[in-house]
Design an enzyme around this catalytic site. Structure first.
Site, mmCIF file in Angstrom:
data_model
loop_
_atom_site.group_PDB
_atom_site.id
_atom_site.type_symbol
_atom_site.label_atom_id
_atom_site.label_comp_id
_atom_site.label_asym_id
_atom_site.label_seq_id
_atom_site.Cartn_x
_atom_site.Cartn_y
_atom_site.Cartn_z
ATOM 1 N N MET A 1 4.355 -3.944 2.962
ATOM 2 C CA MET A 1 4.442 -5.233 3.645
ATOM 3 C C MET A 1 5.275 -6.172 2.777
ATOM 4 O O MET A 1 4.994 -6.320 1.591
ATOM 5 C CB MET A 1 3.056 -5.836 3.876
ATOM 6 C CG MET A 1 2.217 -5.104 4.899
ATOM 7 S SD MET A 1 0.704 -6.022 5.328
ATOM 8 C CE MET A 1 -0.266 -5.808 3.843
ATOM 9 N N TYR B 1 -5.030 -11.599 -3.141
ATOM 10 C CA TYR B 1 -4.017 -11.124 -2.181
ATOM 11 C C TYR B 1 -4.590 -10.872 -0.793
ATOM 12 O O TYR B 1 -5.790 -10.906 -0.595
ATOM 13 C CB TYR B 1 -3.208 -9.948 -2.709
ATOM 14 C CG TYR B 1 -3.879 -8.666 -3.118
ATOM 15 C CD1 TYR B 1 -5.164 -8.316 -2.744
ATOM 16 C CD2 TYR B 1 -3.167 -7.753 -3.903
ATOM 17 C CE1 TYR B 1 -5.724 -7.115 -3.114
ATOM 18 C CE2 TYR B 1 -3.715 -6.539 -4.283
ATOM 19 C CZ TYR B 1 -4.985 -6.231 -3.885
ATOM 20 O OH TYR B 1 -5.532 -5.031 -4.258
ATOM 21 N N GLU B 2 -3.671 -10.679 0.154
ATOM 22 C CA GLU B 2 -4.001 -10.597 1.591
ATOM 23 C C GLU B 2 -4.697 -11.856 2.089
ATOM 24 O O GLU B 2 -5.582 -11.790 2.949
ATOM 25 C CB GLU B 2 -4.858 -9.354 1.894
ATOM 26 C CG GLU B 2 -4.119 -8.050 1.698
ATOM 27 C CD GLU B 2 -2.869 -7.941 2.551
ATOM 28 O OE1 GLU B 2 -2.795 -8.585 3.608
ATOM 29 O OE2 GLU B 2 -1.946 -7.210 2.142
ATOM 30 N N GLY B 3 -4.286 -13.011 1.585
ATOM 31 C CA GLY B 3 -4.916 -14.271 1.949
ATOM 32 C C GLY B 3 -6.036 -14.568 0.977
ATOM 33 O O GLY B 3 -7.048 -13.859 0.956
#
Length: 563
Positions: free
Chosen positions: A161, A432-434
């Site tokens: 990503m 990470y990932e928000g």
């Protein structure tokens, strides 16, 4: 210490919390028979212990290296990854019509649980590939799916990503990467992306980058973002990797942990054109990217479970082996430190916390499967559970890893014991990932408003109806209900100010409910002389500890949530 996957625990939670047998009653998952589920859980556990776990320390001490513009993984990693692909573990829940096995997502969750507990940094690679599969499965063209999904599903190729840029972290709308039409339906991608996990490596023959970029004259902010498929190597007419696609690895980050996961700075369009294909419609990038991120957020929450499991196993082993001081009030001879009450308190907290967050993540994974089956209300539950699972899973995983260091005492602060690696590795999962703060903001900003607040109210009501007369859980559910009504009527600033303690309260309430369900199941199995008696007796201890000691702590957050 030799790592061992917690297969008995995993199978118990799959049955009592995920409802794997109910999922198998649907035609789509009919192959997930009890025998197959048990074989997969035990098989991947043995694989994780035999192939991934022995590489955990070398992954940390040697780590991924950038050599002559290419990332080289430590010795043994490529062979272990190839064995992972050959064994078919990557394909468990991938679409059956594109080379996968089409089994439940919840079963793939168990596989990642074992792999990541053995080696979190290494298991990050499959997590990202799963996200790429999700995006292409839901948004890719038939041609893209035919070309890329079979090899992503098997793990022969890996995915990434590419969101973040130096000036655009959590503010994705500030990104500047460009995608210029080439006149043949493809685009020239140009720009720099940072924090790209497994952005380059030597494990697989191709890496499929999913890249957010702007087309010419695109609207500002997130509305103008599109998603593009940009392979490391362009495909030849036979669909095999051919010439390089102008993707340069500028550097890899020197990090606090997960050193076996190469976190890359990638430059697109610097060494020749980086040619990409549009995935989905123009300006549909955020919708497609969130398809990747939603399940990825659950898998990051699962990383908390993974590290908690590994840290707990190590701490338990050390506490049995380390002899230090006589037990208070019990003779003069030194005893193993597991005999000391405060060490037992820490170990019980680690074990109970690990089981609670595993139940929460497995519970959410079961709802992912039900949502994919089209079960009414399942998608709303996934949306609600995701911020709870990501936030609490990683918060508790970090706490448990810290306790693991504490159990080791001074030796925990010394790298040679390996206790500190769990602590260093898990810390990124809260970011990470928000970030977890963003997850809490999502809970009060988006998820609280679903159905006018009724989705959240329904979860609380289910807990209240099922918790019986358990005083701590009943009190916490009541507190969650009160804070929910306060949040519904509060200003945006006040909701956000109390969002994190509220998120924790909701997560602990849900986890406590799931631990109560396990307690009842264990009691019933013991009464019926079923199952592993030692395991079930231990389950009663950990569920009681969580419900009586850890659940009440969350009620203390009520004041902060409403301040």
């Amino acid at each position: 210490m030799t790592f061992s996957a917690p297969t008995t625990e995993q199978l118990f939670v799959l049955k009592t919390i995920t409802g794997i047998e109910e999922l198998a009653s649907f035609e789509r998952f009919a192959e997930a028979t009890p025998d197959l589920v048990e074989a997969i859980v035990e098989g991947v556990g043995e694989f994780a212990a035999g192939e991934f776990a022995p590489l955990y320390r070398i992954g940390d001490t040697v780590g991924a290296k950038l050599i002559d513009g290419a990332v080289k993984m430590p010795e043994g990693f490529r062979d272990a990854y190839q064995h992972y692909v050959e064994a078919g573990w990557s394909a468990l829940s991938a679409p059956a019509d594109h080379g996968g096995q089409g089994l439940p997502f919840s079963l793939a969750t168990v596989a990642l649980d074992s792999l990541g507990a053995a080696n979190m940094a290494f298991a990050l690679c499959p997590i990202l590939t799963v996200g790429a599969i999700e995006a292409l499965h839901h948004h890719g063209s038939a041609e893209q799916q035919a070309l890329y999904l079979p090899r992503l599903a098997t793990g022969e190729w890996t995915g990434t990503m590419n969101l973040t840029e130096p000036q655009a972290g959590s503010d994705v709308g500030a990104l500047r990467a460009t995608a210029t039409p080439r006149g043949d339906g493809t685009y020239a991608i140009k720009g720099q992306k940072i924090y790209i996990s497994f952005g380059d490596h030597d494990l697989a023959d191709n890496i499929i980058h999913l890249v957010l970029a702007r087309t010419p004259d695109a609207p500002a902010g997130t509305k103008g973002i599109s998603l593009f498929l940009v392979p490391k190597y362009r495909l030849d007419p036979d669909g095999n990797p051919g010439e390089a696609n102008g993707v340069k690895t500028v550097s890899i980050e020197h990090k606090m942990g997960i050193n076996a996961s190469p976190t890359c700075v990638l430059q697109f369009g610097e060494e020749g054109e980086s040619i990409g294909e549009l995935i989905g419609p123009e300006f549909g990038g955020m919708r497609a990217m969130f398809t990747m991120m939603n399940n990825a957020r659950l898998n990051v929450g699962l990383q908390g479970v993974q590290i908690a499991e590994g840290a707990t196993q190590k701490a338990m082993w050390f506490a049995r082996e380390r002899v230090q001081s006589a037990r208070a009030g019990g003779g003069r001879d030194p005893v193993a430190i597991i005999e000391h009450p405060d060490v037992r308190r820490m170990l019980l907290r680690m074990k109970a916390g690990t089981e609670a967050i595993r139940a929460l993540l497995y519970f959410a994974s079961g709802y992912v499967d039900r949502a994919n089956l089209g079960v009414d209300g399942a998608r709303d539950m996934v949306d609600l559970l995701t911020p709870l699972a990501k936030t609490y899973g990683t918060d508790m995983g970090s706490e448990i890893a810290s306790l693991g260091v504490q159990v080791h005492g001074g030796m925990g602060y010394v790298e040679e014991t390996g206790a500190a690696q769990y602590y260093r590795d898990v810390r990124i999962a809260q970011i990470y990932e928000g970030t977890n703060g963003i997850q809490a903001a999502d809970l009060v900003g988006r998820k609280l408003g679903m159905g006018g607040g009724d989705v959240v109210r329904s979860l609380i009501a289910n807990v209240q109806a099922d918790c019986g007369n358990h005083p701590a859980l009943s009190a916490l559910a009541g507190d969650c209900a009160e804070v929910t009504e306060y949040m519904v009527g509060a200003s945006v600033d006040d909701r956000l100010a109390g969002s994190y303690p509220y998120c924790t309260m909701m997560a602990v309430m849900t986890s406590g409910w799931l631990m109560l369900k396990q307690q009842r199941a264990a009691e019933a199995m013991l009464d019926g002389a079923q199952g592993n008696a030692d395991f079930l007796q231990a389950k009663l201890v950990t569920t009681r500890f969580y419900l009586d000691r850890m659940v009440p702590e969350a009620s203390g957050l009520k004041a902060a949530a409403m301040a």
